[in-house]
Design a protein around this motif. Structure first.
Motif, mmCIF file in Angstrom:
data_model
loop_
_atom_site.group_PDB
_atom_site.id
_atom_site.type_symbol
_atom_site.label_atom_id
_atom_site.label_comp_id
_atom_site.label_asym_id
_atom_site.label_seq_id
_atom_site.Cartn_x
_atom_site.Cartn_y
_atom_site.Cartn_z
ATOM 1 N N GLN B 4 0.822 -1.197 0.000
ATOM 2 C CA GLN B 4 0.000 0.000 0.000
ATOM 3 C C GLN B 4 0.864 1.258 0.000
ATOM 4 N N PHE B 5 1.955 1.178 0.759
ATOM 5 C CA PHE B 5 2.835 2.339 0.838
ATOM 6 C C PHE B 5 3.433 2.645 -0.521
ATOM 7 N N SER B 12 1.793 9.368 -5.619
ATOM 8 C CA SER B 12 2.071 10.785 -5.398
ATOM 9 C C SER B 12 3.186 11.252 -6.305
ATOM 10 N N ALA B 15 1.789 11.863 -9.582
ATOM 11 C CA ALA B 15 0.958 13.070 -9.561
ATOM 12 C C ALA B 15 1.816 14.311 -9.714
ATOM 13 N N ASP B 19 1.944 17.073 -12.669
ATOM 14 C CA ASP B 19 1.702 18.487 -12.381
ATOM 15 C C ASP B 19 2.752 19.372 -13.017
ATOM 16 N N ASN B 46 -0.935 27.983 -6.284
ATOM 17 C CA ASN B 46 -1.843 26.835 -6.424
ATOM 18 C C ASN B 46 -1.741 25.844 -5.284
ATOM 19 N N THR B 47 -2.098 26.227 -4.097
ATOM 20 C CA THR B 47 -1.921 25.246 -3.040
ATOM 21 C C THR B 47 -3.172 24.407 -2.791
ATOM 22 N N ASP B 48 -4.293 24.724 -3.411
ATOM 23 C CA ASP B 48 -5.537 23.988 -3.164
ATOM 24 C C ASP B 48 -5.966 24.090 -1.724
ATOM 25 N N LYS B 75 15.157 18.769 -1.359
ATOM 26 C CA LYS B 75 13.765 18.685 -0.944
ATOM 27 C C LYS B 75 13.205 20.005 -0.421
ATOM 28 N N ASP B 89 9.274 23.653 1.818
ATOM 29 C CA ASP B 89 9.554 22.333 1.259
ATOM 30 C C ASP B 89 9.094 22.317 -0.200
ATOM 31 N N LEU B 91 6.944 20.682 -1.903
ATOM 32 C CA LEU B 91 5.509 20.689 -2.199
ATOM 33 C C LEU B 91 4.994 22.116 -2.324
ATOM 34 N N LEU B 92 5.468 22.926 -1.418
ATOM 35 C CA LEU B 92 5.020 24.304 -1.411
ATOM 36 C C LEU B 92 5.641 25.088 -2.569
ATOM 37 N N ALA B 95 3.895 24.816 -5.714
ATOM 38 C CA ALA B 95 2.610 25.474 -5.850
ATOM 39 C C ALA B 95 2.739 26.954 -6.154
#
Lengths: 671, 98, 52
Positions: B4-5, B12, B15, B19, B46-48, B75, B89, B91-92, B95
Motif C-alpha cells: 500500500q505504501f 504521489s 501526480a 503536475d 496553487n496550493t488547493d 527537498k 519544502d 511541495l510548497l 505550488a
C-alpha cells in the motif's frame, strides 16, 4: 486596566512582556513558542500607581486566523476589549508587520506601536523614520529594543495615557461581504499596497533583504540534509556531554559530597533513637530527596545550554533540515520543535504540538515526543550510567538517540495503523535572523528551572519517598519488618505482582518494580525510590570516581547486570511519562481512543525494548536466553496481534469514510 | 501494508510529475525551477488549500509581489519574502508559479 | 526518648506538613503541575487560551 501585546510571531513580544512584568515566560527564537495568552501585572516602575495588566498574546500575522494561536489573538482583541494595544513590530521586517498593524488600528482601541529590534536595524544600516510613520499611521511610534530595555518606559507610559481614547484608523477596509473570498482578497491586496506605500516612504535600507549574506551561506549549509543533520547531532552530543559527563557531574560530585555528609550527621544524631526514625529521616527524606537533588547540576547545565540554542535561532534551522526525514515517517519538520522542547520537560513539548496543523501529525507527535528523555529522566540516566557504565558519556547520548529512533519507528507504526492519507502537508518555517544568545536570559531561565526542580523535590518527591519508606519498613500489621524479611513489607506485597510481569525483562524484583511505578508520579522518583529501597545514596561518588567501590556496591545491591541495567533504564525512559504529562496528552488528544492508544503504545514500547535488550543481550553475553523468554514472547505476540487488529479496524473505518467522501465528490462532479 | 505504501508513494510521485510537466508545458515556471540569487514575481499560487493561501498572503507572498530564491536543496529551499527568510519544502515551492 | 529523637520526630512532622500544605495551596491556586517551570505559561489549564 488591560493592555494587550500583539504582533507577528517572533517579533519580541514575549521578551518585552517579560521585561515589563518581571516574568520569565518562555522565549525562543522561532515562531510558535507562545501558545496561549498570558496575563500579569506590570512592574511598578512601568505602571506607576495604576494597576495595569499586560496580556501577552501568541504571534499572529493577521486578524483572520490561520493557526490556533492567531485565533486566540484575534478573538481576544475582538472580544476582551483591552484598554490599549501595544503592537510590537519587528523593525527588521516592516513591510510584513504593518499589515497586522493596520488591522489593529481599525478596531478603535488606542494602539501604540513599539518598533522593536531597532538594534539589529542599526547594525544593518536600515533607517526608519519613526515620526513619519507615526504620522502615516495616526498612532504613536516608539523605537524599542526589548532585550536591552530601551524605550520601554516611554512606550508604556504613552499606552497607559491613551487608554480609554478612541483610535482613528488611517486605512479602513471597505464594507465588503466577508464571506466572498474574492472580495476579501481584493481588499487585502489594497491594504497591502497601502502598507507598501508607507514603507517605501519611511524606510531606507542599506542592505537589500534579497541579497545573499554570510548568514545565508551558513543557513544553506545548515539546512543541507546530511551536513545539517550531522551538525545537529554533534551539537546535541556536545550539550549532553557537557551537562552529563563533564560539567554537570563535576559540580554534582561536590554537591553530593555535602548531602552525604549531612545525611551522615543526621544518622549520627539519631544513633540512640528508634531505628525507624533514622530510616525515615536519614535514609528516606534526606537520602531519597538528596539522591534526586544530587543530580540538579546536570539538569541545570543542560537547561542552560538548551536555552542558548533556542535563543540564537538555531532551532528553526534544525526544524528545516529535519523536515525531509520527518516527512518520510508521516510527520513534518514542525514536529521537531516539540521534540527539542521535550529534552527539557514533556508537558510544554506536548503543548507545543498545537502549532502542527495536520490533526494526525499533531496527535502522533504528542504521543511520540515523550520518547525523548525529559529533564526528570536525567537523574535516572545519570544514575545508571554512573553505576553500571562508569559514567560513560555514550550512555546518555544513546538514550536520546534511541529515543529519536523510537519516535521514527512509532511514527511509522502510527502511519501504518491509521493508513496513509495522501494529504498535501506543506512545510514553511521562518528562519529568524541569527542573534547572539543572551547569557543573562539563559542564566535566568536556568535558575527558574532549578528552583522548580528543587520545589518538586522538596514536595512531591519528598512525600513519595516518605510513603515508600514507610511502606517498606512496615508490614501489613504495622510491625517493623525484620532484616532479611523485606519482602513481607507493604511495598513488597504491592509491587510483587507487577514484578512478575517484569521477569522477562530481567528485573522481576519488587524493588525495581516499585521504583518504576513511582516513576509515574515523577520520573525522578525512580531514583528516589531506589535510594530508599536499597538504602543507597552515593550514586555519584566523590572519591570513588573510578566506580570501583561505590558503583559495584550499587550494582550488586540491585542485583542487575549491565544488560539488565540497560533494559531497566530503557524501560523507565520509554514507558508512559509521568501523570502530569499524560494529563497534557489527554487535553491535546481530545479523544479517549487516541489517548489510550498513546498510553498503550508507550507501555508496549517500553516493555518490548526492555525485553529485546534483556533477552538478546543475555544471549549475547551469556549464550542463552534469560528467564521468562517464552512468557515474554507470548506477551509480545499479543501486542503485535493487538496492533494489527486495531490497525485493521481503524483502516476499515477510514475506508468507509473515504467511500462516502468519494460518493459526495462524484455527486458533486455530476451536479 | 508495504504494498500500500509503495502504491501510494508511486501515486504521489506520478501526480507531482504530471503536475510539473503540465504546468511547465503551459509555459509556467514553478519556484522549483528557479535559480538561486534571482528575484521573481509571483504569478500564481496553487496550493488547493485556502488557509495556506491566506497564510502565504499574510507573509507577503501573493500575485505581483517579488520573491527571491536564496538557496535550493533537493527537498527544500530558502526564499526571501518581504524582508523575511523562510524555508519551504518542495511541495510548497511547486505550488508557487513564477 | 532523648533530645535527638524528639527533634527528629518534630522535624519529620514539620517537613511533611509543610510539603503537604504547599501542594494543597498550589492545587487551590489552580497550579496543576507543581514544580513545572512552565506552570505560568502553560495553556493546559489556561482558560483564556482555549484552542480549537
Amino acid at each position: 486596566m488591560r493592555i494587550a501585546f500583539a504582533g507577528n510571531p517572533n517579533s519580541g513580544k514575549t521578551t518585552m512582556y517579560n521585561a515589563l512584568t518581571g516574568r520569565s515566560e518562555k522565549v525562543g527564537n522561532w515562531g510558535g513558542v507562545t501558545v496561549g495568552s498570558k496575563e500579569y501585572k506590570l512592574k511598578k516602575e512601568f505602571a506607576g500607581d495604576k494597576e495595569v495588566i499586560a496580556v501577552d498574546l501568541p504571534g499572529a500575522y493577521s486578524m483572520s486566523p490561520f493557526t490556533p494561536e492567531e485565533g486566540i489573538t484575534s478573538e481576544y482583541v475582538r472580544t476582551a476589549n483591552p484598554d490599549a494595544i501595544v503592537n510590537i513590530v519587528d523593525a527588521t521586517n516592516l513591510s510584513r508587520s504593518l499589515f497586522f498593524t493596520t488591522q489593529l488600528l481599525e478596531l478603535g482601541i488606542p494602539v501604540v506601536v513599539a518598533l522593536n529590534k531597532t538594534d539589529i536595524n542599526e547594525k544593518e544600516g536600515t533607517k526608519i523614520d519613526a515620526e513619519k510613520l507615526s504620522q502615516k499611521l495616526g498612532c504613536p511610534v516608539f523605537k524599542t529594543v526589548s532585550t536591552e530595555n530601551k524605550g520601554l518606559s516611554e512606550m508604556i507610559a504613552k499606552a497607559i495615557s491613551l487608554a480609554g481614547t478612541i483610535q482613528t484608523a488611517p486605512y479602513l477596509q471597505a464594507d465588503i461581504n466577508l464571506h466572498d473570498k474574492a472580495a476579501v482578497d481584493a481588499e487585502d491586496r489594497k491594504r497591502y499596497s497601502f502598507v507598501n506605500d508607507i514603507v517605501a516612504e519611511v524606510e531606507t535600507r542599506k542592505v537589500k533583504s534579497a541579497e545573499s549574506t554570510t548568514a545565508d551561506k551558513i543557513d544553506a549549509a545548515l539546512t543541507f540534509p546530511i551536513v545539517g543533520i550531522l551538525v545537529f547531532a554533534a551539537v546535541m552530543f556536545g550539550v549532553f556531554w557537557i551537562s552529563q559527563t563533564w560539567l554537570g557531574p563535576l559540580v554534582a560530585d561536590w554537591l553530593v559530597g555535602w548531602i552525604e555528609t549531612f545525611q551522615g550527621w543526621v544518622a549520627g544524631q539519631l544513633e540512640n533513637s528508634p531505628a525507624i526514625l533514622s530510616a525515615l529521616l536519614a535514609d528516606g527524606i534526606v537520602g531519597g530527596v538528596g539522591a534526586v537533588v544530587g543530580f540538579l547540576p546536570l539538569v541545570m547545565v543542560m537547561y542552560f545550554l538548551i536555552a542558548l540554542l533556542e535563543d540564537c535561532g538555531y532551532m528553526a534551522r534544525v526544524s528545516a533540515v529535519m523536515d525531509p526525514i520527518f516527512k518520510r515517517v508521516g510527520l513534518s519538520g514542525k514536529s521537531v520543535i516539540p521534540v527539542v522542547i521535550g529534552t527539557g520537560c514533556g508537558i510544554p513539548a506536548i503543548m507545543a504540538c498545537r502549532t502542527i496543523r495536520d490533526e494526525r501529525e499533531r496527535r502522533a507527535t504528542s504521543m511520540l515526543t515523550t520518547f525523548i528523555p525529559c529533564g526528570a529522566k536525567i537523574p535516572v540516566i545519570a544514575l545508571f550510567a554512573g553505576a553500571f557504565f562508569s559514567g560513560a558519556g555514550w550512555v546518555s547520548t544513546l538514550c536520546y538517540f534511541f529515543g529519536l529512533v523510537l519516535i521514527f519507528l512509532g511514527a511509522l507504526l502510527i502511519k501504518a495503523i491509521t493508513g496513509y492519507k495522501y494529504r498535501k502537508s506543506f512545510f514553511i518555517m521562518e528562519l529568524p535572523k541569527w542573534k547572539a544568545p543572551s547569557l543573562k536570559f539563559a542564566f535566568k531561565s536556568m535558575m527558574e528551572r532549578a528552583k522548580a526542580y528543587i520545589v518538586k523535590a522538596a514536595t512531591i518527591i519528598l512525600i513519595c519517598n516518605t510513603v515508600v519508606q514507610i511502606m517498606q519498613t512496615f508490614d501489613w500489621h504495622f510491625h517493623v519488618v525484620e532484616e532479611g524479611a523485606e519482602n513481607t513489607s507493604i511495598l513488597a506485597s504491592i509491587a510483587s505482582p507487577f514484578a512478575i510481569l517484569l521477569i522477562p525483562l530481567g528485573f522481576g524484583v519488587w524493588q525495581l518494580a516499585a521504583a518504576a511505578i513511582t516513576g509515574f508520579i515523577a520520573k525522578e522518583n525512580v531514583v528516589g525510590t531506589l535510594a530508599v529501597v536499597y538504602g543507597l545514596t552515593a550514586f555519584i561518588d566523590t572519591e570513588e570516581l573510578a566506580m570501583t567501590g561505590g558503583a559495584n556496591t550499587v550494582a550488586m545491591t540491585m542485583g542487575l547486570t549491565s544488560v539488565t541495567a540497560l533494559a531497566y533504564l530503557f524501560f523507565n525512559l520509554y514507558t508512559p511519562p509521568c501523570f502530569a504529562a499524560i494529563g497534557a496528552m489527554n487535553s491535546e488528544m481530545k479523544s479517549k481512543g487516541w489517548l489510550w492508544g498513546a498510553i498503550g503504545l508507550q507501555l508496549c514500547t517500553g516493555y518490548t525494548v526492555a525485553f529485546l535488550i534483556n533477552q538478546f543481550g543475555t544471549l549475547f553475553t551469556e549464550g542463552h536466553f534469560a528467564a521468562g523468554f517464552v512468557p515474554g514472547l507470548i506477551a509480545e505476540a499479543c501486542m503485535v496481534a493487538a496492533v494489527i487488529l486495531i490497525g485493521k479496524r481503524v483502516r476499515s473505518h477510514f475506508d468507509e469514510q473515504y467511500e462516502l467522501h468519494r460518493k459526495v465528490v462524484k455527486e458533486g462532479a455530476a451536479a | 501494508m508495504l504494498a500500500q505504501f509503495t502504491l501510494k508513494r508511486r501515486g504521489s510521485a506520478v501526480a507531482s510529475e504530471v503536475d510539473t510537466e503540465a504546468v511547465e508545458s503551459a509555459g509556467k515556471r514553478t519556484l522549483l525551477s528557479a535559480e538561486p540569487g534571482k528575484t521573481y514575481i509571483v504569478k500564481e499560487i496553487n496550493t488547493d488549500d485556502d488557509e495556506m493561501n491566506s497564510f502565504l498572503f499574510r507573509l507577503g507572498c501573493y500575485v505581483g509581489e517579488p520573491i527571491t530564491l536564496v538557496s535550493k536543496k533537493k527537498k527544500s529551499c530558502i526564499v526571501v519574502i518581504k524582508d523575511g527568510r523562510y524555508n519551504l519544502d518542495n511541495l510548497l515551492s511547486e505550488a508557487i508559479i513564477i | 526518648m532523648n533530645a535527638a529523637t524528639v527533634i527528629a520526630v518534630i522535624a519529620i512532622a514539620a517537613i511533611l506538613f509543610f510539603a503537604a500544605r504547599y501542594l494543597y495551596k498550589e492545587k487551590k491556586k489552580g497550579n496543576h503541575c507543581v514544580g513545572c517551570p512552565y506552570a505560568g505559561s502553560c495553556t493546559k489549564h489556561n482558560n483564556t487560551g482555549g484552542c480549537s
